[in-house]
Motif scaffolding. Structure first.
Motif, PDB file in Angstrom:
ATOM      1  N   GLY A 192       7.077  -9.507   0.884  1.00  9.82           N
ATOM      2  CA  GLY A 192       8.287  -8.837   0.414  1.00  9.82           C
ATOM      3  C   GLY A 192       8.207  -7.324   0.363  1.00  9.82           C
ATOM      4  N   TYR A 193       7.375  -6.749   1.198  1.00 11.41           N
ATOM      5  CA  TYR A 193       7.279  -5.304   1.327  1.00 11.41           C
ATOM      6  C   TYR A 193       7.705  -4.904   2.737  1.00 11.41           C
ATOM      7  N   ASP A 194       7.785  -3.592   2.979  1.00 12.51           N
ATOM      8  CA  ASP A 194       7.985  -3.151   4.357  1.00 12.51           C
ATOM      9  C   ASP A 194       6.640  -2.679   4.919  1.00 12.51           C
ATOM     10  N   ARG A 195       6.594  -2.471   6.226  1.00 12.45           N
ATOM     11  CA  ARG A 195       5.346  -2.118   6.897  1.00 12.45           C
ATOM     12  C   ARG A 195       4.720  -0.854   6.326  1.00 12.45           C
ATOM     13  N   SER A 196       5.543   0.122   5.990  1.00 13.65           N
ATOM     14  CA  SER A 196       4.992   1.379   5.476  1.00 13.65           C
ATOM     15  C   SER A 196       4.283   1.175   4.135  1.00 13.65           C
ATOM     16  N   MET A 197       4.754   0.228   3.338  1.00 10.55           N
ATOM     17  CA  MET A 197       4.086  -0.056   2.071  1.00 10.55           C
ATOM     18  C   MET A 197       2.729  -0.712   2.317  1.00 10.55           C
ATOM     19  N   GLY A 256      -5.115   2.608   0.054  1.00 12.50           N
ATOM     20  CA  GLY A 256      -5.423   2.761  -1.363  1.00 12.50           C
ATOM     21  C   GLY A 256      -4.532   3.757  -2.073  1.00 12.50           C
ATOM     22  N   LYS A 257      -3.335   3.966  -1.550  1.00  9.05           N
ATOM     23  CA  LYS A 257      -2.428   4.975  -2.110  1.00  9.05           C
ATOM     24  C   LYS A 257      -1.444   4.423  -3.134  1.00  9.05           C
ATOM     25  N   VAL A 258      -1.464   3.112  -3.369  1.00  6.19           N
ATOM     26  CA  VAL A 258      -0.560   2.522  -4.358  1.00  6.19           C
ATOM     27  C   VAL A 258      -1.340   1.572  -5.252  1.00  6.19           C
ATOM     28  N   ASP A 259      -0.855   1.422  -6.472  1.00  4.73           N
ATOM     29  CA  ASP A 259      -1.431   0.446  -7.378  1.00  4.73           C
ATOM     30  C   ASP A 259      -0.695  -0.871  -7.187  1.00  4.73           C
ATOM     31  N   LEU A 260      -1.443  -1.953  -7.251  1.00 10.97           N
ATOM     32  CA  LEU A 260      -0.846  -3.277  -7.090  1.00 10.97           C
ATOM     33  C   LEU A 260      -0.905  -4.053  -8.394  1.00 10.97           C
ATOM     34  N   THR A 261       0.152  -4.789  -8.666  1.00 12.00           N
ATOM     35  CA  THR A 261       0.135  -5.689  -9.808  1.00 12.00           C
ATOM     36  C   THR A 261      -0.692  -6.915  -9.443  1.00 12.00           C
ATOM     37  N   GLN A 262      -1.121  -7.635 -10.459  1.00 15.75           N
ATOM     38  CA  GLN A 262      -1.884  -8.855 -10.212  1.00 15.75           C
ATOM     39  C   GLN A 262      -1.072  -9.844  -9.389  1.00 15.75           C
ATOM     40  N   SER A 263       0.233  -9.901  -9.630  1.00 15.47           N
ATOM     41  CA  SER A 263       1.063 -10.847  -8.881  1.00 15.47           C
ATOM     42  C   SER A 263       1.137 -10.473  -7.399  1.00 15.47           C
ATOM     43  N   LYS A 264       1.167  -9.186  -7.085  1.00 15.07           N
ATOM     44  CA  LYS A 264       1.186  -8.766  -5.671  1.00 15.07           C
ATOM     45  C   LYS A 264      -0.177  -9.003  -5.014  1.00 15.07           C
ATOM     46  N   ILE A 265      -1.250  -8.768  -5.761  1.00 19.11           N
ATOM     47  CA  ILE A 265      -2.578  -9.070  -5.220  1.00 19.11           C
ATOM     48  C   ILE A 265      -2.664 -10.556  -4.883  1.00 19.11           C
ATOM     49  N   SER A 266      -2.171 -11.388  -5.778  1.00 15.67           N
ATOM     50  CA  SER A 266      -2.179 -12.838  -5.549  1.00 15.67           C
ATOM     51  C   SER A 266      -1.312 -13.215  -4.353  1.00 15.67           C
TER      52      SER A 266
END
Length: 71
Positions: free
Chosen positions: A27-32, A39-49
Motif C-alpha cells: 500500500g505504498y508507492d515506489r518512491s516510498m 533508511g530515510k523513513v521510520d516504519l511502524t510495526q504493522s508496516k514491517i509485518s
C-alpha cells in the motif's frame, strides 16, 4: 536499525521483486519503497509485518543481521 532496511532490499532483490510490486503489496508507492530501503523513513510495526509478509519472511528475521539468510 539500518539492518532492517538493508534486509528489506536484500529480500526484495532475492525474490526478483520490483519496488513497484512491493509497493502494491503493502500500500505504498515506489518512491516510498526507495526511501524505506535507504533508511530515510521510520516504519511502524504493522508496516514491517506487512513488508515481511509480502516478502514471505518472518518479521523477526527482517530485524536481525545474522547470516546466511534463512527466510
Amino acid at each position: 536499525m539500518l539492518t532492517l532496511y538493508e534486509n528489506i532490499k536484500t529480500r526484495r532483490e532475492e525474490l526478483g521483486m520490483t519496488k513497484v510490486r512491493l509497493a502494491e503489496l503493502v500500500g505504498y508507492d515506489r518512491s516510498m519503497i526507495t526511501k524505506i530501503e535507504q533508511g530515510k523513513v521510520d516504519l511502524t510495526q504493522s508496516k514491517i509485518s506487512a513488508i515481511a509478509k509480502a516478502q514471505a519472511a518472518a518479521t523477526a528475521r527482517m530485524l536481525t543481521a545474522a547470516q546466511p539468510f534463512c527466510w
